[in-house]
Enzyme design. Sequence first.
Site, short mmCIF file in Angstrom:
data_model
loop_
_atom_site.label_atom_id
_atom_site.label_comp_id
_atom_site.label_asym_id
_atom_site.label_seq_id
_atom_site.Cartn_x
_atom_site.Cartn_y
_atom_site.Cartn_z
N LYS A 129 5.33 -0.21 2.00
CA LYS A 129 4.52 -1.38 2.37
C LYS A 129 3.70 -0.90 3.56
O LYS A 129 4.18 -0.93 4.71
CB LYS A 129 5.44 -2.57 2.73
N THR A 166 2.18 -7.85 8.49
CA THR A 166 1.87 -8.66 9.68
C THR A 166 2.84 -9.84 9.75
O THR A 166 3.58 -10.10 8.79
CB THR A 166 0.41 -9.16 9.66
N ALA A 173 -0.77 -6.20 1.31
CA ALA A 173 -0.58 -7.42 2.12
C ALA A 173 -1.66 -8.40 1.68
O ALA A 173 -2.84 -8.05 1.60
CB ALA A 173 -0.70 -7.10 3.60
#
Length: 214
Positions: A39, A43, A118
């Site tokens: 990954k 955040t 993300a």
Amino acid sequence: MQTKTIFITATNTDVGKTYATCKLIQEFAKRGFRVGVFKPIETGVIDKPLDGTLLLEYAQRVNPALKMLTCKDIVPFQFSLAAAPFVAKAQDSIDKKLLKTSFEKIAKHCDIVLIEGAGGLMVPIDEDFYMYHLIKEFDAKTLLVTHANLGCIHDTLLNLQFLQSLHVAHEWCVNFKDNEEKFMSETMPFYASHFDTVFTLQYDLEKIVNKLLI
Ligand code: GTP
Ligand code: MG
């Protein structure tokens, strides 16, 4: 055998990338592949990266060679602000060399590395660097996970058109979560008329993995 890479993206955040990646880890492992996860950026990290922790747990369960790795290896860039990486990183920069070396540290133990993005494809990471750039950066085949709420037809078609315009190999699947009935009544009538096949995460995991392996 060269390590195969699969980039897991979605029509947006919270659609089920991590959920899908965990399912894929299990299915690839069942077929005898040494599977790993990566990954690149997470955040909204307070104590530890939630996605990274879960992904590492799933991967370590089936690939003992990953036991020596930590969450920091799986998620090299972690930021506390829950926002797009471009915003969350503030003045920091995303070093592409570090992305590559972090990936290699995982890949050397794996036949397949699943890379979770993300948010979605157009999420900004850095100046002129968006989430979709990671697909080519890691030479990955892409799996787009789509949501099944109202508006999903638009979001799915737009994402598929964008992936086609990038000329990258990709598959897609619906994650209807616990709402099969709603998906079947509100969305499936269009999908059935528009697409030859529609895979769902709930029913077609094996078929999705077959396609990803081609
Ligand atoms: P970000 O990485 O934050 O962008 O989200 P994501 O796309 O990885 O979504 P994630 O897999 O974390 O799923 C969002 C939430 O929905 C989580 O709480 C999951 O546990 C839940 N979820 C995802 N798919 C399913 C599903 O098929 N069934 C159920 N019951 N829950 C699901
Ligand atoms: Mg996730």
